[in-house]
Motif scaffolding. Structure first.
Motif, mmCIF file in Angstrom:
data_model
loop_
_atom_site.group_PDB
_atom_site.id
_atom_site.type_symbol
_atom_site.label_atom_id
_atom_site.label_comp_id
_atom_site.label_asym_id
_atom_site.label_seq_id
_atom_site.Cartn_x
_atom_site.Cartn_y
_atom_site.Cartn_z
ATOM 1 N N ILE A 219 0.838 -1.210 0.000
ATOM 2 C CA ILE A 219 0.000 0.000 0.000
ATOM 3 C C ILE A 219 0.870 1.256 0.000
ATOM 4 N N VAL A 220 1.917 1.273 0.833
ATOM 5 C CA VAL A 220 2.805 2.439 0.894
ATOM 6 C C VAL A 220 3.479 2.670 -0.445
ATOM 7 N N CYS A 221 4.009 1.614 -1.058
ATOM 8 C CA CYS A 221 4.719 1.770 -2.331
ATOM 9 C C CYS A 221 3.780 2.125 -3.482
ATOM 10 N N LEU A 222 2.525 1.718 -3.396
ATOM 11 C CA LEU A 222 1.559 2.083 -4.436
ATOM 12 C C LEU A 222 1.157 3.555 -4.341
ATOM 13 N N LEU A 223 1.050 4.077 -3.146
ATOM 14 C CA LEU A 223 0.631 5.469 -2.968
ATOM 15 C C LEU A 223 1.810 6.439 -2.929
ATOM 16 N N LEU A 224 3.007 5.920 -2.733
ATOM 17 C CA LEU A 224 4.176 6.778 -2.547
ATOM 18 C C LEU A 224 4.441 7.733 -3.715
ATOM 19 N N PRO A 225 4.353 7.300 -4.980
ATOM 20 C CA PRO A 225 4.642 8.238 -6.076
ATOM 21 C C PRO A 225 3.762 9.482 -6.055
ATOM 22 N N ILE A 226 2.518 9.341 -5.607
ATOM 23 C CA ILE A 226 1.616 10.494 -5.572
ATOM 24 C C ILE A 226 2.138 11.560 -4.614
ATOM 25 N N GLY A 227 2.712 11.127 -3.510
ATOM 26 C CA GLY A 227 3.240 12.087 -2.541
ATOM 27 C C GLY A 227 4.623 12.596 -2.890
ATOM 28 N N LEU A 228 5.358 11.863 -3.734
ATOM 29 C CA LEU A 228 6.723 12.264 -4.059
ATOM 30 C C LEU A 228 6.823 13.178 -5.273
ATOM 31 N N GLY A 233 9.951 15.195 -8.363
ATOM 32 C CA GLY A 233 9.847 15.307 -9.818
ATOM 33 C C GLY A 233 10.257 14.048 -10.546
ATOM 34 N N TRP A 234 11.185 14.226 -11.533
ATOM 35 C CA TRP A 234 11.583 13.098 -12.373
ATOM 36 C C TRP A 234 12.392 12.045 -11.605
ATOM 37 N N ALA A 235 12.829 12.359 -10.403
ATOM 38 C CA ALA A 235 13.571 11.382 -9.593
ATOM 39 C C ALA A 235 12.641 10.469 -8.789
ATOM 40 N N THR A 236 11.316 10.659 -8.976
ATOM 41 C CA THR A 236 10.350 9.853 -8.219
ATOM 42 C C THR A 236 10.551 8.346 -8.391
ATOM 43 N N PRO A 237 10.758 7.813 -9.623
ATOM 44 C CA PRO A 237 10.973 6.362 -9.755
ATOM 45 C C PRO A 237 12.193 5.872 -8.981
ATOM 46 N N LEU A 238 13.251 6.695 -8.948
ATOM 47 C CA LEU A 238 14.456 6.290 -8.227
ATOM 48 C C LEU A 238 14.191 6.171 -6.729
ATOM 49 N N PHE A 239 13.525 7.174 -6.148
ATOM 50 C CA PHE A 239 13.249 7.137 -4.716
ATOM 51 C C PHE A 239 12.239 6.035 -4.372
ATOM 52 N N THR A 240 11.278 5.821 -5.253
ATOM 53 C CA THR A 240 10.307 4.743 -5.020
ATOM 54 C C THR A 240 10.999 3.388 -5.023
ATOM 55 N N LEU A 242 14.121 2.815 -4.325
ATOM 56 C CA LEU A 242 14.979 2.735 -3.136
ATOM 57 C C LEU A 242 14.174 2.351 -1.894
ATOM 58 N N ILE A 243 13.001 2.964 -1.750
ATOM 59 C CA ILE A 243 12.158 2.653 -0.596
ATOM 60 C C ILE A 243 11.618 1.228 -0.702
ATOM 61 N N GLY A 249 13.305 -5.661 1.068
ATOM 62 C CA GLY A 249 14.554 -6.325 1.412
ATOM 63 C C GLY A 249 14.552 -6.824 2.842
ATOM 64 N N LEU A 250 14.099 -5.977 3.769
ATOM 65 C CA LEU A 250 14.014 -6.402 5.164
ATOM 66 C C LEU A 250 13.017 -7.546 5.325
ATOM 67 N N ASP A 251 11.919 -7.470 4.590
ATOM 68 C CA ASP A 251 10.918 -8.528 4.680
ATOM 69 C C ASP A 251 11.472 -9.844 4.145
ATOM 70 N N ALA A 252 12.194 -9.790 3.013
ATOM 71 C CA ALA A 252 12.767 -11.012 2.437
ATOM 72 C C ALA A 252 13.836 -11.604 3.348
ATOM 73 N N LEU A 253 14.631 -10.743 3.972
ATOM 74 C CA LEU A 253 15.656 -11.237 4.887
ATOM 75 C C LEU A 253 15.031 -11.915 6.101
ATOM 76 N N SER A 254 13.965 -11.315 6.628
ATOM 77 C CA SER A 254 13.274 -11.931 7.765
ATOM 78 C C SER A 254 12.705 -13.288 7.387
ATOM 79 N N GLU A 255 12.152 -13.376 6.179
ATOM 80 C CA GLU A 255 11.577 -14.644 5.727
ATOM 81 C C GLU A 255 12.658 -15.708 5.579
ATOM 82 N N GLU A 256 13.853 -15.294 5.154
ATOM 83 C CA GLU A 256 14.948 -16.244 4.986
ATOM 84 C C GLU A 256 15.476 -16.725 6.337
ATOM 85 N N LEU A 257 15.585 -15.819 7.292
ATOM 86 C CA LEU A 257 16.099 -16.190 8.613
ATOM 87 C C LEU A 257 15.073 -16.949 9.436
#
Length: 301
Positions: A219-228, A233-240, A242-243, A249-257
């Motif tokens: 939900i956060v990643c789907l709505l994030l571009p609207i707020g960014l 500006g044009w750097a929105t895809p890069l920041f999205t 990264l987030i 990444g943290l979720d995948a690492l937790s699932e692996e451990l």
């Protein structure tokens, strides 16, 4: 388990072995493309998104970070407890080797009991990883491995066999009651370690935590571009992207451990730990021990 020296600054961005990036590349690129589409539509239709800002997403992001932190800590606790249990198993195998060679006079019986202990280690590894370990156990107990594997819990059957063998030595008068008690205490400790490993393997983290984290992250990643868009500006895809990398990444690492007994890059090196037990046993018997398993491309299985 990944065993390698600390990478330098340039290597840090290109290491893939042991990284969760390959698992989350679809999310990273997917949300980057999605945010680029939202940005293009906003520019094409000249939509004024200035009324939206990053503040609400920051609040939700903090909440999501707390959820991820809790889940990551819980997963790491499982991983570390599993490592401590296998460390205790190495300790008990060494204790059993010392007690067996000291208390049982018959060399053949010493070797038979300790070979059963090594077969136990491999059967336990196979049960935890859900793989066939008969071939590895056969190297120590030969044709009996198939009969043991027919039990619902082969590792437990190996402990029972060791107990019967020790009791037979007591009944024959080769081991006194105090010596039998020492051997039995070692077997009881090994059984407790097995039960601890089975508890971790059979009790996953509550599914509600996983579901909550996944839903909130998407939900956060789907709505994030609207707020960014209004601020980045044009750097929105890069920041999205990264987030998305941070959250997923943290979720995948937790699932692996969460499942420390698997064969993924960051799981425990159960093959290596079994080999440590083998080395200890063969040295206690005065025989040439096998060599330690080497790491393959920094991966220690």
């Amino acid at each position: 388990m990944i065993v390698r020296p600390r990478p330098n600054f340039l290597q840090l961005f290109f290491i893939m072995r042991g990284s969760v990036v390959p698992r989350i590349l679809p999310q990273i690129f997917g949300f980057a493309v999605y945010s680029a589409v939202i940005l293009a539509l906003a520019r094409w239709f000249k939509l004024d998104l200035g009324v939206f800002n990053i503040t609400p997403f920051g609040l939700v992001g903090v909440t999501l970070s707390i959820y991820l932190s809790f889940r990551n800590n819980a997963a790491y606790d499982r991983w570390w407890e599993a490592r401590k249990l296998w460390g205790a198993l190495v300790f008990e195998i060494r204790n059993l080797s010392r007690a067996t060679t000291s208390l049982i006079p018959d060399k053949a019986e010493q070797r038979a009991l300790l070979m059963e202990a090594l077969a136990f280690c491999h059967f336990l590894r196979g049960q935890l990883r859900k793989i066939d370990s008969i071939k590895d156990a056969r190297a120590f107990i030969e044709t009996e491995a198939e009969a043991v594997a027919a039990f619902a819990n082969p590792a437990d059957e190996m402990v029972r066999r060791m107990g019967r063998r020790a009791n037979a030595q007591r009944q024959a008068g080769d081991v006194d009651p105090i010596g039998f008690r020492i051997l039995d205490e070692r077997l009881a400790s090994i059984t407790a370690i097995q039960a601890g490993c089975e508890r971790i393997a059979g009790t996953p983290l509550p599914f509600a935590y996983t579901l909550l984290v996944h839903r909130t992250a998407y939900i956060v990643c789907l709505l994030l571009p609207i707020g960014l868009i209004s601020t980045t500006g044009w750097a929105t895809p890069l920041f999205t992207a990264l987030i998305a990398y941070t959250f997923f990444g943290l979720d995948a690492l937790s699932e692996e451990l969460e499942d420390p007994f698997g064969t993924e890059a960051n799981d425990l090196a159960l093959d290596g730990l079994c080999r440590v037990c083998e080395i200890s046993v063969f040295e206690a018997l005065g025989e040439a021990p096998p060599k330690m398993l080497p790491a393959e491309k920094f991966y220690f299985s």
